[in-house]
Scaffold this motif. Structure first.
Motif, PDB file in Angstrom:
ATOM      1  N   ILE A  88       0.816  -1.218   0.000  1.00  0.00           N
ATOM      2  CA  ILE A  88       0.000   0.000   0.000  1.00  0.00           C
ATOM      3  C   ILE A  88       0.850   1.269   0.000  1.00  0.00           C
ATOM      4  CG2 ILE A  88      -2.087  -1.014   0.986  1.00  0.00           C
ATOM      5  CD1 ILE A  88      -1.145  -0.072   3.752  1.00  0.00           C
ATOM      6  N   PHE A  89       2.161   1.145  -0.234  1.00  0.00           N
ATOM      7  CA  PHE A  89       3.030   2.331  -0.226  1.00  0.00           C
ATOM      8  C   PHE A  89       2.679   3.272  -1.388  1.00  0.00           C
ATOM      9  CE2 PHE A  89       6.744   4.594  -1.828  1.00  0.00           C
ATOM     10  CZ  PHE A  89       7.103   5.314  -0.708  1.00  0.00           C
ATOM     11  N   ARG A  90       2.628   2.725  -2.594  1.00  0.00           N
ATOM     12  CA  ARG A  90       2.304   3.554  -3.760  1.00  0.00           C
ATOM     13  C   ARG A  90       1.176   2.888  -4.532  1.00  0.00           C
ATOM     14  NH1 ARG A  90       5.044   7.482  -5.817  1.00  0.00           N
ATOM     15  NH2 ARG A  90       7.018   6.832  -4.913  1.00  0.00           N
ATOM     16  N   THR A  91       0.014   3.521  -4.495  1.00  0.00           N
ATOM     17  CA  THR A  91      -1.159   2.975  -5.149  1.00  0.00           C
ATOM     18  C   THR A  91      -1.730   4.030  -6.085  1.00  0.00           C
ATOM     19  OG1 THR A  91      -2.408   3.721  -3.229  1.00  0.00           O
ATOM     20  CG2 THR A  91      -1.767   1.416  -3.250  1.00  0.00           C
ATOM     21  N   ARG A  92      -2.676   3.624  -6.907  1.00  0.00           N
ATOM     22  CA  ARG A  92      -3.227   4.610  -7.847  1.00  0.00           C
ATOM     23  C   ARG A  92      -4.402   5.362  -7.246  1.00  0.00           C
ATOM     24  NH1 ARG A  92      -1.766   0.451 -12.243  1.00  0.00           N
ATOM     25  NH2 ARG A  92       0.143   1.385 -13.045  1.00  0.00           N
ATOM     26  N   GLU A  93      -5.006   4.784  -6.241  1.00  0.00           N
ATOM     27  CA  GLU A  93      -6.084   5.452  -5.510  1.00  0.00           C
ATOM     28  C   GLU A  93      -5.626   5.482  -4.059  1.00  0.00           C
ATOM     29  OE1 GLU A  93      -9.812   3.370  -5.780  1.00  0.00           O
ATOM     30  OE2 GLU A  93     -10.571   4.336  -3.978  1.00  0.00           O
TER      31      GLU A  93
END
Ligand code: ATP
Length: 440
Positions: A193-198
């Motif tokens: 969940i470090f870099r997500t699109r939402e």
């Protein structure tokens, strides 16, 4: 320590913190769903932020602006022309990366490419890719109806600057805080969940008199670092990284990141930016509306400068999980513990009857009903040995376990066991709620 990351991801799934989105369809890439424990954790992080930023202060107001905004907002903010990342593509296998995250000398898929493919696996020239998601407002899918999912919540605060200032009767300096979803079509999302699109952002825009901006920027940098420490994040895994001239965003005069040492390296957790009057100036120009503030005491009219604090709530939740995870030996047995701050723990107390007889379950059920009435998130468990029940709660980060045993019937007391110190105290059953309240 990539191993730690795997353990946290596996615990998160096993215990219902985070699931992959649309898992039964094979998963939607880089989108995650927060399960029963995860949603509590994320909300607790958001609530801790809101309470420190809004409820504890008289100079910050809350706002909840829409995700969709007038498309001109994104022209004015510079996102339409400038919110781009350099994208590089491997000529052979067509994989794509953000230029600064591309593997040196080509991608790792090199060896497994089909026969006859150009195995040079060279990365092409970087080209710019806009990160905003587009959609259409209304039933006609044409250019004129195109709108964007906001890539940051900040713009909602800028376009509402005078609305908030006048209705809340605030004087400069004051801030606008907002929690809400933002969307970025990241080229290389990842690391769970470090870099997500939402993702959810917790952002605060603090409006100050030009000239006072440097001092306020330092003030907010220290406040925000203090907040992370107060939540119990190990100070040695937090550091500040000031942006050099080449790193600064188009709107920033100075910027500093609060970084955390993740198992995959030091990475940004929160940014504190001096955005000057860039955004208000641009909105004034693009909307044709005056956005100047008039100082009631001096009559001075000016566009305020803005100091922004911007944190991802999911990213902060990941920090809390990674930082709190530990494995240890207790009385010859190993246990996994999430050492979460009580304010962040999804379940504050678990209640166990030591045995399923002597009327102990009934006493435990009365206690759990009382905790629910008092809105203290609690869990009842009578399955398995007491040791197993403790382990289950340790893994979920529950700070206290209350056990109803034979002595309870004699003297109306219960045992409260502390997750970290393992200390056990006896507390009158009528005082359990008060005892917990004092510590939450
Ligand atoms: P990066 O350089 O890592 O892409 P950024 O500097 O663009 O991030 P900001 O625009 O400053 O990030 O966003 C503020 C905060 O929002 C970040 O510190 C981070 O916690 C969070 N954030 C940004 N992008 C993402 C994302 N794709 N997924 C999760 N959280 C994010």
């Amino acid at each position: 320590m990539p191993d730690l990351m795997e353990k946290v991801v596996s615990l998160a799934k096993r215990r219902g913190f985070v699931f992959q989105s649309s898992e039964i369809y094979g998963g939607a890439s880089s989108v995650w769903d927060y399960g029963p424990l995860g949603v509590e954790l994320r909300r607790n992080v958001a609530d801790a932020w809101w309470s420190a930023m809004v409820h504890a202060r008289d100079d910050v107001e809350g706002l909840d602006a829409g995700i969709l905004m007038h498309p001109r907002v994104w022209e004015a903010s510079g996102h339409l022309s400038g919110f781009t990342d350099p994208l590089v593509e491997c000529r052979a296998c067509k994989k794509r990366w953000r230029a600064d995250q591309a593997p040196e000398g080509g991608c790792a898929a090199k060896a497994s490419l089909p026969k006859g493919t150009d195995k040079s696996c060279e990365l092409g020239e970087p080209r710019l890719f806009n990160l905003m998601f587009k959609t259409f407002m209304g039933p006609v899918e044409e250019e004129a109806a195109m709108v964007y999912l906001r890539p940051e919540t900040a713009q909602g605060a800028y376009v509402n600057f005078l609305n908030v200032q006048q209705t809340a009767r605030q004087r400069i300096p004051f801030g606008i805080a907002q929690l809400g979803k933002a969307f970025r079509n990241e080229i290389t999302p990842g690391n769970f969940i470090f870099r997500t699109r939402e993702f959810e952002q917790a952002e605060m825009q603090f409006f100050v008199k030009p000239g006072d901006d440097d001092e306020w920027w330092e003030y907010w940098r220290d406040q925000r670092m203090g907040w992370h420490r107060e939540l119990g994040i190990a100070p040695e895994r937090l550091r500040l990284h000031a942006h050099g001239p080449g790193e600064l965003a188009h709107y920033a005069k100075t910027a500093v990141d609060i970084e955390y040492e993740f198992p995959f390296g030091w990475q940004e957790l929160e940014g504190i930016h001096n955005r000057t009057d860039f955004d208000l100036e641009r909105h004034q120009e693009y909307s044709g509306k005056r956005l100047a503030y008039i100082d009631p005491a001096s009559g001075d009219r000016y566009l305020p400068y803005v100091v922004e604090t911007a944190m991802g709530v999911g990213r902060a939740a990941l920090v809390v999980l990674v930082d709190g995870y530990r494995e240890e030996e207790v009385a010859g047995q190993s246990r996994v513990v999430l050492g979460l701050h009580p304010a962040l723990a999804p379940v504050k107390a678990a209640v166990f009857p030591l045995m399923k007889k002597l009327g102990l379950p009934e006493i435990a059920e009365r206690l759990i009903a009382e905790l629910r009435r008092e809105r203290i998130p609690a869990m009842y468990d009578q399955a398995g040995s007491i040791g197993r029940r403790y382990r289950r709660q340790d893994e979920a980060g529950t700070p206290w376990c209350v056990t109803i045993d034979g002595q309870t019937k004699d003297d109306d007391t219960a045992t409260i066991r502390d997750r970290d110190s393992l200390e056990q105290v006896r507390v009158g059953i009528d005082h359990v709620v008060g005892w917990l309240r004092e510590r939450l």
